[in-house]
Design a protein around this motif. Structure first.
Motif, PDB file in Angstrom:
ATOM      1  N   PRO A 214       0.827  -1.212   0.000  1.00  0.00           N
ATOM      2  CA  PRO A 214       0.000   0.000   0.000  1.00  0.00           C
ATOM      3  C   PRO A 214       0.857   1.256   0.000  1.00  0.00           C
ATOM      4  CG  PRO A 214      -0.769  -1.588   1.640  1.00  0.00           C
ATOM      5  CD  PRO A 214       0.553  -2.076   1.165  1.00  0.00           C
ATOM      6  N   GLN A 215       0.383   2.273  -0.699  1.00  0.00           N
ATOM      7  CA  GLN A 215       1.050   3.571  -0.742  1.00  0.00           C
ATOM      8  C   GLN A 215       0.324   4.534   0.193  1.00  0.00           C
ATOM      9  OE1 GLN A 215       3.851   5.061  -2.317  1.00  0.00           O
ATOM     10  NE2 GLN A 215       3.198   6.717  -0.936  1.00  0.00           N
ATOM     11  N   PRO A 216       0.997   5.058   1.243  1.00  0.00           N
ATOM     12  CA  PRO A 216       0.332   6.024   2.130  1.00  0.00           C
ATOM     13  C   PRO A 216       0.202   7.395   1.468  1.00  0.00           C
ATOM     14  CG  PRO A 216       2.603   5.678   2.831  1.00  0.00           C
ATOM     15  CD  PRO A 216       2.352   4.719   1.706  1.00  0.00           C
ATOM     16  N   VAL A 217      -0.961   8.024   1.701  1.00  0.00           N
ATOM     17  CA  VAL A 217      -1.250   9.340   1.138  1.00  0.00           C
ATOM     18  C   VAL A 217      -1.826  10.228   2.234  1.00  0.00           C
ATOM     19  CG1 VAL A 217      -2.599  10.642  -0.561  1.00  0.00           C
ATOM     20  CG2 VAL A 217      -1.735   8.361  -1.139  1.00  0.00           C
ATOM     21  N   LEU A 218      -1.288  11.438   2.363  1.00  0.00           N
ATOM     22  CA  LEU A 218      -1.893  12.467   3.207  1.00  0.00           C
ATOM     23  C   LEU A 218      -2.645  13.423   2.290  1.00  0.00           C
ATOM     24  CD1 LEU A 218       0.834  13.429   5.857  1.00  0.00           C
ATOM     25  CD2 LEU A 218      -1.349  12.284   6.271  1.00  0.00           C
ATOM     26  N   LEU A 219      -3.957  13.493   2.459  1.00  0.00           N
ATOM     27  CA  LEU A 219      -4.786  14.318   1.594  1.00  0.00           C
ATOM     28  C   LEU A 219      -5.351  15.481   2.414  1.00  0.00           C
ATOM     29  CD1 LEU A 219      -7.351  12.996  -1.003  1.00  0.00           C
ATOM     30  CD2 LEU A 219      -7.760  15.068   0.310  1.00  0.00           C
ATOM     31  N   PHE A 220      -4.969  16.697   2.052  1.00  0.00           N
ATOM     32  CA  PHE A 220      -5.429  17.889   2.759  1.00  0.00           C
ATOM     33  C   PHE A 220      -6.655  18.444   2.042  1.00  0.00           C
ATOM     34  CE2 PHE A 220      -1.149  17.407   4.299  1.00  0.00           C
ATOM     35  CZ  PHE A 220      -1.240  17.806   5.627  1.00  0.00           C
ATOM     36  N   ALA A 221      -7.785  18.444   2.744  1.00  0.00           N
ATOM     37  CA  ALA A 221      -9.049  18.827   2.130  1.00  0.00           C
ATOM     38  C   ALA A 221      -9.165  20.324   1.912  1.00  0.00           C
ATOM     39  CB  ALA A 221     -10.210  18.336   2.986  1.00  0.00           C
ATOM     40  N   ASN A 222      -8.524  21.130   2.765  1.00  0.00           N
ATOM     41  CA  ASN A 222      -8.734  22.578   2.731  1.00  0.00           C
ATOM     42  C   ASN A 222      -7.464  23.406   2.556  1.00  0.00           C
ATOM     43  OD1 ASN A 222     -11.572  22.194   3.387  1.00  0.00           O
ATOM     44  ND2 ASN A 222     -10.891  21.743   5.466  1.00  0.00           N
ATOM     45  N   ALA A 223      -6.308  22.782   2.561  1.00  0.00           N
ATOM     46  CA  ALA A 223      -5.049  23.521   2.561  1.00  0.00           C
ATOM     47  C   ALA A 223      -4.504  23.732   1.146  1.00  0.00           C
ATOM     48  CB  ALA A 223      -4.010  22.787   3.406  1.00  0.00           C
ATOM     49  N   ASP A 224      -3.616  24.715   1.050  1.00  0.00           N
ATOM     50  CA  ASP A 224      -2.854  24.960  -0.173  1.00  0.00           C
ATOM     51  C   ASP A 224      -1.561  24.149  -0.064  1.00  0.00           C
ATOM     52  OD1 ASP A 224      -1.498  25.884  -2.391  1.00  0.00           O
ATOM     53  OD2 ASP A 224      -1.105  27.876  -1.563  1.00  0.00           O
ATOM     54  N   VAL A 225      -1.521  23.024  -0.753  1.00  0.00           N
ATOM     55  CA  VAL A 225      -0.382  22.109  -0.652  1.00  0.00           C
ATOM     56  C   VAL A 225       0.680  22.503  -1.674  1.00  0.00           C
ATOM     57  CG1 VAL A 225       0.386  19.716  -0.827  1.00  0.00           C
ATOM     58  CG2 VAL A 225      -1.840  20.245   0.184  1.00  0.00           C
ATOM     59  N   GLN A 226       1.862  22.838  -1.178  1.00  0.00           N
ATOM     60  CA  GLN A 226       2.965  23.241  -2.045  1.00  0.00           C
ATOM     61  C   GLN A 226       4.095  22.213  -2.037  1.00  0.00           C
ATOM     62  OE1 GLN A 226       4.152  27.247  -1.044  1.00  0.00           O
ATOM     63  NE2 GLN A 226       2.156  28.114  -1.614  1.00  0.00           N
TER      64      GLN A 226
END
Length: 274
Positions: A214-226
């Motif tokens: 499995p590949q772990p993913v952090l998904l930010f619902a509201n942030a500006d991901v840079q």
């Protein structure tokens, strides 16, 4: 390519789409249509349950707090007859107790708010995942030995364990340190993401599936991901960029193997596998 450990083979599962619905009894299975992803469980249910529990704990602590104040006030005249030293000692003790109980209630209330924000953040992500095309399988609110996993996405592109975060602001990376608005996060979310991925890896290994990992993913619902690259092996993406991220992933599984992994994960939540 799917690698089978000797104890069990995915091909031992003759289940097709119809058998899948029968095996899971249809109780928590949602088929959103032939052109949409197959989903299991409702996103955010576990987080909302956690939120309710934490609010109940906070309310209980506050009830105990005010009950103590009432009992002290009711008996203050009796205590006063024992003299000023006793009053002073009791007053100091009550003040200390009130502060201690207040300190306990405040973190519980804060955690309740955090849980609610997490549940609210999962809902648009759940809608996003529900719009994925047929061939994608989504397990929401998966209970593992390492805690609740918000989403597991299975497809020909492999297995993704998705941890949803509700934080706002700008998410960046300095070396191997993930930051929000230039400051480190309150906890190591990279470590959390890997723990979740490892728990799914171990579960699948126990049923004879040793690859792909499995590949772990952090998904930010509201942030500006840079963040443009993986951080310690974890993908960091925004809700807006998640579909594009999926398109970039090469195929790693056959469609039938992806569905069978989905079956195993769903059945494990139904306690069919022990």
């Amino acid at each position: 390519m799917l690698i089978h450990a000797p104890r069990m083979c995915l091909r031992c599962f003759p289940l097709d789409g119809g058998d899948l619905q029968n095996s899971l009894s249809g109780k928590r299975m949602t088929i959103s249509g032939s052109t949409r992803a197959t989903a299991y469980n409702k996103a955010g249910a576990g987080v909302r349950k956690m939120e309710t529990t934490r609010w109940l704990i906070a309310i209980f602590i506050l009830i105990v707090l005010f009950s103590g104040i009432y009992l002290y006030s009711r008996n203050s005249r009796t205590i006063a007859t024992l003299g000023f030293p006793v009053i002073l000692v009791v007053a100091v003790g009550v003040i200390y107790w009130v502060k201690a109980m207040g300190d306990k209630a405040e973190p519980e209330a804060d955690r309740g708010l955090d849980a609610r924000r997490g549940a609210v953040a999962e809902e648009p992500v759940n809608n996003l995942l529900g719009e994925l095309p047929a061939g994608f399988h989504v397990v929401n609110d998966f209970v593992s030995k390492k805690g609740n996993i918000d989403h597991i996405v299975i497809s020909t592109k492999g297995i993704l364990t998705v941890e949803t975060k509700s934080h706002r602001g700008v998410v960046s990376c300095e070396g191997e340190m993930l930051k929000r608005d230039g400051q480190p996060f309150e906890k190591d979310y990279i470590k959390q993401a890997w723990a979740e991925a490892y728990s799914i890896r171990d579960l699948l290994t126990s049923h004879g599936i040793s690859a792909p990992n499995p590949q772990p993913v952090l998904l930010f619902a509201n942030a500006d991901v840079q963040v443009r690259n993986q951080v310690r092996g974890v993908e960091i993406v925004s809700r807006r960029d998640f579909p594009l991220y999926l398109k970039r992933i090469p195929n790693r599984l056959s469609a039938s193997d992806a569905e069978k992994i989905f079956i195993i994960l769903g059945l494990s939540q139904s306690q069919i596998f022990v």
